[in-house]
Scaffold this active site. Structure first.
Site, short mmCIF file in Angstrom:
data_model
loop_
_atom_site.label_atom_id
_atom_site.label_comp_id
_atom_site.label_asym_id
_atom_site.label_seq_id
_atom_site.Cartn_x
_atom_site.Cartn_y
_atom_site.Cartn_z
N GLY A 198 12.87 49.83 73.18
CA GLY A 198 12.73 48.43 73.58
C GLY A 198 14.05 47.73 73.81
CG ASP B 183 13.77 54.02 59.93
OD1 ASP B 183 14.56 54.77 59.31
OD2 ASP B 183 13.91 53.73 61.13
CB VAL C 199 20.79 40.01 71.50
CG1 VAL C 199 21.09 38.62 72.01
CG2 VAL C 199 19.31 40.14 71.13
N GLY C 200 20.25 43.31 72.38
CA GLY C 200 20.15 44.65 71.80
C GLY C 200 19.25 45.54 72.62
CE LYS D 49 10.83 45.25 68.62
NZ LYS D 49 11.20 46.07 67.44
CB VAL E 187 16.14 42.69 71.13
CG1 VAL E 187 15.95 41.36 70.40
CG2 VAL E 187 15.36 43.80 70.42
#
Length: 341
Positions: A20, A164, A14-15, A37, A22
């Site tokens: 990393g 962040d 999904v990402g 992740k 995910v």
């Protein structure tokens, strides 16, 4: 992970980020959805980011609805898998800590080291995508401000400085939406740059104030960085500044185009000729600069305008702390129904 740790089934990617990948996954026993992740520990900077995230999330003893929850962290070396715990005497864990501290790989680089973070699954993308795909909505704005201020107060109470905060690092969970009246749940995520402020001095048992914990590493994303972060001497008040940028941009739908990704992002800025400059950078150059808040007339009332100006004060001592911020936003949201037109 799939063969050695059959507790989870990976469904789809999904990402993918700088350090990393995910996946959406399910817990085999319960069929509950989680996010997993996967981080490859092949470079010291990857290891440091992963350990910072692990240390921050594992230090939290209670859950908060608006902070991503770490279910567990699995350390994998080749075919060997073990659950990671903070302060472990495991040789694998200690090798990762040594790698982070020394800035060089402290284990055989031919071995495949991975960390697997099992966390809440958020099905609504990030805050940036969610807001920019919809028309501005006062109810959503109010809900998001209250959720974010509550999350930040919780993190600072737990001695965590995020460092962040930005819409891309705030995830959306829509799973609780059983009626059209409910707003989605925000979850502050991505703690790779975070700092847990440890107690020191004569009474190590006494919790340290994050507003007295001074940091020197300039990190974050430039459009959300406070002036003192650019300078390299800051506290948790830098998180307040970042949230001020986010809230201001959300209320007025101020966006810019990221030069690298060409993606439209929520974020306020200062115009200097034809250039756009991060607010923090501009305030570092000119601390007395008056910010044009609001940009659009009637987009917020006087109390909201004043609060955002205080959040974006050049001097961090002039900003509210996270607890005052949460209280004032609640007062604005519920005691003054005309905060936004």
């Amino acid at each position: 992970m799939v063969s050695s740790q059959p507790k989870y089934d990976l469904i789809r990617e999904v990402g993918r980020g700088s350090y990393g990948v995910v996946y959406e996954a399910v817990i085999r026993k319960t069929s509950a959805r989680v996010a997993v992740k996967k981080i490859r520990c092949h470079a010291p900077e990857n290891v440091e980011l992963a350990l910072r995230e692990f240390w921050a999330l594992s230090s939290i003893k209670s859950q908060h609805p608006n902070v991503i929850h770490l279910e567990e962290c699995i350390l994998q070396k080749d075919g060997m898998v073990q659950k990671m715990s903070h302060g472990s005497n495991s040789s694998l864990y200690l090798q990762l800590v040594e790698t982070s501290l020394k800035g060089e790989i402290a284990f055989d680089p031919r071995s495949a080291y991975y960390l697997w973070f099992v966390m809440d699954f958020c099905d609504g993308g990030d805050m940036n995508e969610y807001l920019l795909s919809r028309k501005p909505n006062r109810k959503t704005n109010t809900s998001f401000m209250l959720q974010l201020s509550s999350a930040l107060a919780f993190l600072h109470k737990n001695q965590i400085i995020h460092r962040d905060l930005k819409p891309d690092n705030i995830l959306i969970s829509q799973t609780r939406l059983d009626t059209s009246d409910l707003e989605p749940t925000l979850k502050v995520a991505d703690f790779g740059l975070s700092k847990v402020c440890s107690a020191s001095g004569q009474n190590p048992e006494e919790p340290v104030s994050v507003n007295k914990c001074f940091l020197s590493t300039a990190c974050g994303t430039d459009f959300y960085m406070a002036p003192e972060v650019w300078e390299g001497h800051y506290t948790a008040k830098a998180d307040i500044f970042a949230l001020g940028i986010i809230i201001w941009a959300m209320l007025e739908r101020i966006t810019f185009i990221d030069t690298e990704t060409k993606k439209e992002l929520l974020g306020s800025y200062v115009k200097q000729g034809t250039e756009i400059v991060p607010v923090g950078e501009a305030l570092l150059e000119n601390p007395k600069m008056e910010l044009l808040i609001p940009v659009k007339k009637k987009s917020m009332n006087g109390r909201m305008k004043q609060l955002i100006k205080e959040m974006l004060a050049a001097n961090p001592q002039d900003r509210p702390d996270a607890f005052e911020l949460e209280l004032r936003l609640v007062q604005i949201a519920f005691k003054d129904s005309s905060w936004e037109t």
